[in-house]
Design a protein around this motif. Structure first.
Motif, PDB file in Angstrom:
ATOM      1  N   ASN A 151       0.813  -1.221   0.000  1.00  6.96           N
ATOM      2  CA  ASN A 151       0.000   0.000   0.000  1.00  6.96           C
ATOM      3  C   ASN A 151       0.854   1.283   0.000  1.00  6.96           C
ATOM      4  O   ASN A 151       0.462   2.288  -0.574  1.00  6.96           O
ATOM      5  N   TYR A 152       2.052   1.214   0.593  1.00  9.48           N
ATOM      6  CA  TYR A 152       2.912   2.404   0.642  1.00  9.48           C
ATOM      7  C   TYR A 152       3.152   2.970  -0.769  1.00  9.48           C
ATOM      8  O   TYR A 152       3.071   4.174  -0.984  1.00  9.48           O
ATOM      9  N   TRP A 153       3.423   2.075  -1.734  1.00 13.71           N
ATOM     10  CA  TRP A 153       3.699   2.533  -3.110  1.00 13.71           C
ATOM     11  C   TRP A 153       2.413   2.985  -3.792  1.00 13.71           C
ATOM     12  O   TRP A 153       2.449   3.842  -4.678  1.00 13.71           O
ATOM     13  N   MET A 154       1.284   2.421  -3.381  1.00 16.16           N
ATOM     14  CA  MET A 154       0.007   2.885  -3.947  1.00 16.16           C
ATOM     15  C   MET A 154      -0.285   4.301  -3.472  1.00 16.16           C
ATOM     16  O   MET A 154      -0.867   5.117  -4.180  1.00 16.16           O
ATOM     17  N   ASP A 155       0.135   4.599  -2.243  1.00 16.58           N
ATOM     18  CA  ASP A 155      -0.092   5.941  -1.687  1.00 16.58           C
ATOM     19  C   ASP A 155       0.873   6.966  -2.272  1.00 16.58           C
ATOM     20  O   ASP A 155       0.524   8.126  -2.449  1.00 16.58           O
ATOM     21  N   THR A 156       2.103   6.539  -2.539  1.00 12.10           N
ATOM     22  CA  THR A 156       3.140   7.531  -2.859  1.00 12.10           C
ATOM     23  C   THR A 156       3.633   7.498  -4.309  1.00 12.10           C
ATOM     24  O   THR A 156       4.273   8.441  -4.748  1.00 12.10           O
ATOM     25  N   LEU A 158       1.709   5.885  -7.265  1.00 12.33           N
ATOM     26  CA  LEU A 158       0.715   5.087  -7.986  1.00 12.33           C
ATOM     27  C   LEU A 158       0.937   5.113  -9.506  1.00 12.33           C
ATOM     28  O   LEU A 158       0.831   4.074 -10.171  1.00 12.33           O
ATOM     29  N   GLU A 177      -4.511  -4.780   0.055  1.00  6.96           N
ATOM     30  CA  GLU A 177      -3.812  -4.051  -1.018  1.00  6.96           C
ATOM     31  C   GLU A 177      -4.554  -4.209  -2.352  1.00  6.96           C
ATOM     32  O   GLU A 177      -4.633  -3.264  -3.141  1.00  6.96           O
ATOM     33  N   GLN A 180      -7.342  -1.808  -2.291  1.00  7.52           N
ATOM     34  CA  GLN A 180      -6.880  -0.427  -2.473  1.00  7.52           C
ATOM     35  C   GLN A 180      -6.509  -0.168  -3.940  1.00  7.52           C
ATOM     36  O   GLN A 180      -6.879   0.853  -4.512  1.00  7.52           O
TER      37      GLN A 180
END
Ligand code: AMP
Length: 307
Positions: A151-156, A158, A177, A180
């Motif tokens: 999820n970290y990479w989806m937030d920062t 994408l 994930e 998300q």
């Protein structure tokens, strides 16, 4: 002999669970993927970065398991990536206490020449552009590219994640994930949305509840082996992915049918990983104990049902 190239963190981890805690020990997604895949006797390489503080005894663990470390850069004067986490009582959820990127901040993967023709590539959880840079260095398209993300990479990052998804075949993510990434609650709908992003196979990991494999309209489910003792779930997902990729590399067959076996093999190895802290259980696994546990998996899921 088939070649598997794995990129991912090689780290110091400090872990707390309801059963105790560790000092700084060997960890990292790349480490777990490599140790797991190497049980299959294929040529396995880890590409990563560490600092000068990374001890020789950890390199020895890789070499004892026949893992090629030419692609693990040692940065002079640098400090190794450090992660610390604390598990809740359910052992499924955890809080990250510390993430010190250290040498990972400026990581530029360099693929060893001898692995530029890898059959299978496992892109461990890293910045999507680092994952993409790995693919760009290969001589030709591998048989299969598998990607893990979070999820970290989806937030920062994408947009970058979407770029790399167009170049891969299989994604492994957990259920939250997948929700998300797709914006869908149903994981069946989530998998369909993820196909539209360019990914052919979607593996959704559900921790102690097993894993699902989706491809077109086909779905396969594998349970996790019910275990008496779970000491430390760290790296279970990476161990699963390493076993999955390693199995496909060793058999040379990337059909959906064989992926079912690969999922069972990955789940089997993940069941060892969680039995001790860190990589301890994965460092000296032997073929007999793996075979015995594969049989336990077969017995767990086999039934005779007349329809
Ligand atoms: P998992 O339990 O599958 O999430 O993997 C745990 C491993 O991932 C640990 O050994 C950590 O060193 C590593 N790790 C933790 N955070 C990160 C991160 N942000 N990026 C890459 N690897 C990480």
């Amino acid at each position: 002999m088939s070649k598997l190239l794995a990129i991912g963190t090689v780290a110091f981890d400090k872990i707390e669970t309801p059963f105790g805690q560790t000092d700084k020990i060997l960890g990292g997604a790349g480490t777990y993927i490599g140790l797991s895949a190497s049980t299959l006797g294929i040529k396995t390489a880890i590409v990563s970065v560490v600092g000068e503080d990374f001890p020789k005894k950890y390199f020895d663990i890789f070499h004892n398991n026949n893992i090629n470390t030419e692609g693990i850069e040692v940065v002079k004067g640098g400090k190794t990536f450090y992660w610390s986490g604390r598990y809740h009582n359910d052992m499924n959820s955890r809080d990250t206490l510390i993430t010190d990127l250290n040498v990972l901040e400026h990581f530029n993967p360099i693929i060893p020449d001898s692995f530029k023709d890898a059959d299978i590539v496992m892109l461990g959880n890293l910045h999507p552009l680092t994952q993409l840079s790995t693919l760009k260095q290969l001589e030709h398209k591998p048989k299969l590219v598998v990607l893990d993300t979070m999820n970290y990479w989806m937030d920062t990052a994408l947009d970058d994640l979407h770029k790399v998804l167009k170049h891969i075949d299989v994604i492994t993510i957990n259920d939250e994930e997948a929700r998300q990434l797709s914006g869908e609650y149903s994981i069946v709908k989530a998998a369909k949305k993820i196909y539209e992003m360019g990914v052919k196979y979607v593996i959704i990991k559900k921790g102690e509840h097993g894993a699902l494999l989706f491809n077109d309209n086909n779905i396969f489910f594998a349970p996790a082996l019910p275990l008496e003792d779970v000491f430390d779930p760290t790296g279970a997902g990476d161990t699963f992915a390493g076993g999955f990729c390693g199995f496909l590399a060793s058999t040379g067959n990337i059909s959906f049918e064989n992926m079912k076996n690969a999922i069972i093999y990955g789940s089997c190895l993940a069941s060892f990983c969680v039995e001790k802290f860190g990589t301890q259980r994965m460092e000296n696994l032997n073929k007999e104990e793996i075979s015995k546990r594969l049989k336990a998996f077969r017995d767990l899921t086999q039934y005779d049902f007349t329809i």
